[in-house]
Design an enzyme around this catalytic site. Structure first.
Site, PDB file in Angstrom:
ATOM      1  N   CYS A  59       8.400  -3.732   0.152  1.00  0.00           N
ATOM      2  CA  CYS A  59       8.451  -3.410  -1.283  1.00  0.00           C
ATOM      3  C   CYS A  59       9.580  -2.409  -1.539  1.00  0.00           C
ATOM      4  O   CYS A  59       9.788  -1.476  -0.767  1.00  0.00           O
ATOM      5  CB  CYS A  59       7.110  -2.828  -1.733  1.00  0.00           C
ATOM      6  SG  CYS A  59       7.071  -2.466  -3.501  1.00  0.00           S
ATOM      7  N   CYS A  63       6.527   4.607  -3.290  1.00  0.00           N
ATOM      8  CA  CYS A  63       5.223   5.273  -3.430  1.00  0.00           C
ATOM      9  C   CYS A  63       4.844   5.967  -2.108  1.00  0.00           C
ATOM     10  O   CYS A  63       4.691   5.290  -1.079  1.00  0.00           O
ATOM     11  CB  CYS A  63       4.155   4.263  -3.827  1.00  0.00           C
ATOM     12  SG  CYS A  63       4.682   3.196  -5.190  1.00  0.00           S
ATOM     13  N   CYS A  66       2.103   4.664   0.300  1.00  0.00           N
ATOM     14  CA  CYS A  66       1.935   3.230   0.562  1.00  0.00           C
ATOM     15  C   CYS A  66       2.617   2.709   1.827  1.00  0.00           C
ATOM     16  O   CYS A  66       3.837   2.824   1.986  1.00  0.00           O
ATOM     17  CB  CYS A  66       2.424   2.436  -0.644  1.00  0.00           C
ATOM     18  SG  CYS A  66       2.070   0.670  -0.464  1.00  0.00           S
ATOM     19  N   CYS A 103      -9.660 -10.167  -5.610  1.00  0.00           N
ATOM     20  CA  CYS A 103      -8.496  -9.425  -6.101  1.00  0.00           C
ATOM     21  C   CYS A 103      -7.298  -9.684  -5.196  1.00  0.00           C
ATOM     22  O   CYS A 103      -7.355  -9.406  -3.996  1.00  0.00           O
ATOM     23  CB  CYS A 103      -8.773  -7.930  -6.080  1.00  0.00           C
ATOM     24  SG  CYS A 103     -10.283  -7.481  -6.920  1.00  0.00           S
ATOM     25  N   CYS A 134      -8.821 -11.168 -10.165  1.00  0.00           N
ATOM     26  CA  CYS A 134      -8.033  -9.976 -10.474  1.00  0.00           C
ATOM     27  C   CYS A 134      -6.739 -10.087  -9.691  1.00  0.00           C
ATOM     28  O   CYS A 134      -6.754 -10.569  -8.550  1.00  0.00           O
ATOM     29  CB  CYS A 134      -8.798  -8.722 -10.045  1.00  0.00           C
ATOM     30  SG  CYS A 134      -7.874  -7.191 -10.342  1.00  0.00           S
ATOM     31  N   CYS A 194      -7.989  -3.049 -15.159  1.00  0.00           N
ATOM     32  CA  CYS A 194      -8.515  -2.322 -14.007  1.00  0.00           C
ATOM     33  C   CYS A 194      -7.492  -1.243 -13.709  1.00  0.00           C
ATOM     34  O   CYS A 194      -6.366  -1.553 -13.293  1.00  0.00           O
ATOM     35  CB  CYS A 194      -8.670  -3.270 -12.811  1.00  0.00           C
ATOM     36  SG  CYS A 194      -9.084  -2.413 -11.278  1.00  0.00           S
ATOM     37  N   ARG A 266     -15.132   2.250  -9.579  1.00  0.00           N
ATOM     38  CA  ARG A 266     -15.175   1.643  -8.237  1.00  0.00           C
ATOM     39  C   ARG A 266     -14.894   2.663  -7.151  1.00  0.00           C
ATOM     40  O   ARG A 266     -13.871   3.358  -7.188  1.00  0.00           O
ATOM     41  CB  ARG A 266     -14.172   0.480  -8.136  1.00  0.00           C
ATOM     42  CG  ARG A 266     -14.211  -0.184  -6.749  1.00  0.00           C
ATOM     43  CD  ARG A 266     -13.361  -1.446  -6.652  1.00  0.00           C
ATOM     44  NE  ARG A 266     -13.659  -2.352  -7.723  1.00  0.00           N
ATOM     45  CZ  ARG A 266     -12.780  -2.752  -8.636  1.00  0.00           C
ATOM     46  NH1 ARG A 266     -11.543  -2.338  -8.566  1.00  0.00           N
ATOM     47  NH2 ARG A 266     -13.134  -3.579  -9.590  1.00  0.00           N
TER      48      ARG A 266
HETATM   49  N1  SAM Z   1       2.672  -3.251  -5.935  1.00  0.00           N
HETATM   50  C1  SAM Z   1       1.719  -3.211  -6.972  1.00  0.00           C
HETATM   51  C2  SAM Z   1       1.573  -1.850  -7.588  1.00  0.00           C
HETATM   52  O1  SAM Z   1       1.882  -0.866  -6.934  1.00  0.00           O
HETATM   53  O2  SAM Z   1       1.124  -1.780  -8.721  1.00  0.00           O
HETATM   54  C3  SAM Z   1       0.351  -3.714  -6.546  1.00  0.00           C
HETATM   55  C4  SAM Z   1      -0.190  -3.371  -5.175  1.00  0.00           C
HETATM   56  S1  SAM Z   1      -0.438  -1.627  -4.823  1.00  0.00           S
HETATM   57  C5  SAM Z   1      -0.694  -1.600  -3.065  1.00  0.00           C
HETATM   58  C6  SAM Z   1      -2.025  -1.299  -5.570  1.00  0.00           C
HETATM   59  C7  SAM Z   1      -2.568   0.101  -5.532  1.00  0.00           C
HETATM   60  O3  SAM Z   1      -3.081   0.396  -4.245  1.00  0.00           O
HETATM   61  C8  SAM Z   1      -1.640   1.263  -5.794  1.00  0.00           C
HETATM   62  O4  SAM Z   1      -1.386   1.468  -7.146  1.00  0.00           O
HETATM   63  C9  SAM Z   1      -2.405   2.438  -5.224  1.00  0.00           C
HETATM   64  O5  SAM Z   1      -3.204   3.012  -6.234  1.00  0.00           O
HETATM   65  C10 SAM Z   1      -3.287   1.790  -4.148  1.00  0.00           C
HETATM   66  N2  SAM Z   1      -2.911   2.249  -2.803  1.00  0.00           N
HETATM   67  C11 SAM Z   1      -1.830   1.869  -2.094  1.00  0.00           C
HETATM   68  N3  SAM Z   1      -1.789   2.495  -0.906  1.00  0.00           N
HETATM   69  C12 SAM Z   1      -2.861   3.313  -0.861  1.00  0.00           C
HETATM   70  C13 SAM Z   1      -3.363   4.233   0.118  1.00  0.00           C
HETATM   71  N4  SAM Z   1      -2.722   4.452   1.260  1.00  0.00           N
HETATM   72  N5  SAM Z   1      -4.504   4.886  -0.154  1.00  0.00           N
HETATM   73  C14 SAM Z   1      -5.161   4.678  -1.318  1.00  0.00           C
HETATM   74  N6  SAM Z   1      -4.744   3.817  -2.274  1.00  0.00           N
HETATM   75  C15 SAM Z   1      -3.603   3.144  -2.058  1.00  0.00           C
HETATM   76 FE1  SF4 Z   2       5.164  -1.246  -3.609  1.00  0.00          FE
HETATM   77 FE2  SF4 Z   2       3.103  -0.064  -2.420  1.00  0.00          FE
HETATM   78 FE3  SF4 Z   2       4.250   1.094  -4.492  1.00  0.00          FE
HETATM   79 FE4  SF4 Z   2       2.808  -1.169  -4.869  1.00  0.00          FE
HETATM   80  S1  SF4 Z   2       2.028   0.805  -4.184  1.00  0.00           S
HETATM   81  S2  SF4 Z   2       4.812  -0.674  -5.736  1.00  0.00           S
HETATM   82  S3  SF4 Z   2       3.242  -2.208  -2.922  1.00  0.00           S
HETATM   83  S4  SF4 Z   2       5.233   0.696  -2.509  1.00  0.00           S
END
Ligand code: SAM
Ligand code: SF4
Ligand code: DTB
Length: 328
Positions: A59, A63, A66, A103, A134, A194, A266
């Site tokens: 990606c 973040c 992530c 989801c 979802c 959500c 949730r």
């Molecule tokens: N890429 C899209 C986005 O960021 O909106 C969708 C997938 S993203 C992995 C979905 C959500 O997963 C993120 O917004 C975050 O809130 C949650 N998430 C990701 N990594 C996480 C982690 N290590 N611990 C807790 N929540 C996490």
């Molecule tokens: Fe990409 Fe992870 Fe951020 Fe979603 S949460 S935009 S998958 S880096």
């Protein structure tokens, strides 16, 4: 003090009021949250969602929490968008294990229109099984939300993650406003929202209060509010962050429930490192939905047998399932 809030739906919360809720004696806070919860839901029913990563890793966003960002070396193997038959097989398995909502998550900053067409086919296939759908795909345009709605999508997940103030400490490749814009498009398209956040990212008490104020002061409360505890993944910038006091996590669930009485709060990521007793407190505080299945998107979740045994120990049942769930 909160007798009248049991049925009142508010969109005018102030940070100070929220901090005052957090500061209540634990028993008063949980009793209030449970009272509010009972006014709107069967307190012994929990809705069960299963997650599938339909497009993994690589990606472009940064973040800090992530493991799927291309910028960090987390060991996650990148995978292109899954073929539809594989997605449907995973959905069937989740349904047979007791999930009522499926989801699908994609590691995109934003999808292409051609991606949306493939996701719509997945949504239609999953719906045909009789499950709720979802997806979480990143930022969307108006055309894309309209297309997903037309395809029958029930919920779109898009988290605001934290307070606006703390956001830029965690993510620099998009703004808080970008998130709010997509959420508004989703809401206007008629798809259920959500939206929640993550705690335990090193934010302070005011950030947690502001996260909840942002969610509760939306013109309509999100139908689902995922509260995630940060899953710390080796290689990501947030690895090694000081752990949040588990009781502060429980308080966050309770305060979210009091502020958004009709929403399903949730108990989301992070359950694998929570004790059964802590999860029981979260259910008492008003959480009535979980992610179920051995994996979240890329990280581990409690084993299904363990969750089923916990449901049995707590006398909890699945909300809206026509399928028999059996711990044996
Ligand atoms: N890429 C899209 C986005 O960021 O909106 C969708 C997938 S993203 C992995 C979905 C959500 O997963 C993120 O917004 C975050 O809130 C949650 N998430 C990701 N990594 C996480 C982690 N290590 N611990 C807790 N929540 C996490
Ligand atoms: Fe990409 Fe992870 Fe951020 Fe979603 S949460 S935009 S998958 S880096
Ligand atoms: C949400 O709030 N949490 C889920 C779901 N929405 C998409 C994702 C949790 C991801 C945890 C890290 C991982 O497994 O990659």
């Amino acid at each position: 003090m909160l007798d009248s809030t049991a049925t009142q739906i508010r969109h005018d919360w102030h940070v100070d009021e929220v901090l005052a809720l957090y500061a209540l004696p634990f028993n008063d806070l949980l009793f209030t949250a449970q009272t509010v919860h009972r006014a709107h839901f069967n307190p012994n029913e929990v809705q069960i969602s299963s997650l599938l990563s339909i497009k993994t890793g690589a990606c472009s966003e940064d973040c800090g929490y992530c493991p799927q960002s291309a910028r960090y070396d987390s060991g996650v193997k990148s995978e292109a968008l899954m073929p539809i038959d594989e997605v449907l097989n995973a959905a069937k398995l989740a349904q047979s294990q007791g999930a009522t909502r499926f989801c699908m998550g994609a590691a995109w900053r934003k999808p292409k229109d051609s991606d949306i067409e493939r996701v719509v086919k997945m949504v239609q296939g999953v719906k045909a099984l009789g499950m709720e759908t979802c997806v979480t795909l990143g930022m969307l345009t108006d055309t894309q939300t309209a297309r997903l709605k037309e395809g029958g999508l029930d919920y779109y997940n898009h988290n605001i993650d934290t307070s606006e103030d703390y956001y830029s400490e965690v993510i620099t490749t998009r703004t808080y406003q970008d998130r709010l814009d997509t959420l508004e498009r989703v809401r206007e398209s008629g798809i259920n929202v959500c939206c929640g956040g993550i705690v335990g990212m090193g934010e302070n008490a005011v950030d947690r209060a502001k996260l909840l104020v942002q969610l509760a002061n939306m013109p309509k409360h999100p139908e689902s509010v995922p509260i995630n505890m940060l899953v710390q993944v080796e290689g990501t910038p947030l690895m090694g962050t000081d752990k949040l006091d588990p009781l502060l996590f429980v308080r966050t669930i309770a305060v979210a429930k009091i502020m958004m009485p009709k929403s399903r709060v949730r108990l989301s990521a992070g359950r694998n490192s929570m004790s059964d007793e802590m999860q029981a407190l979260c259910f008492f505080a008003g959480a009535n939905s979980i992610f179920y299945g051995d994996k979240l998107l890329t990280t581990d979740n409690p084993m299904t047998n363990h969750d089923l045994a916990l449901f049995e120990r707590l006398g909890l049942t699945s909300a809206g399932s026509s399928h028999h769930i059996d711990a044996h």
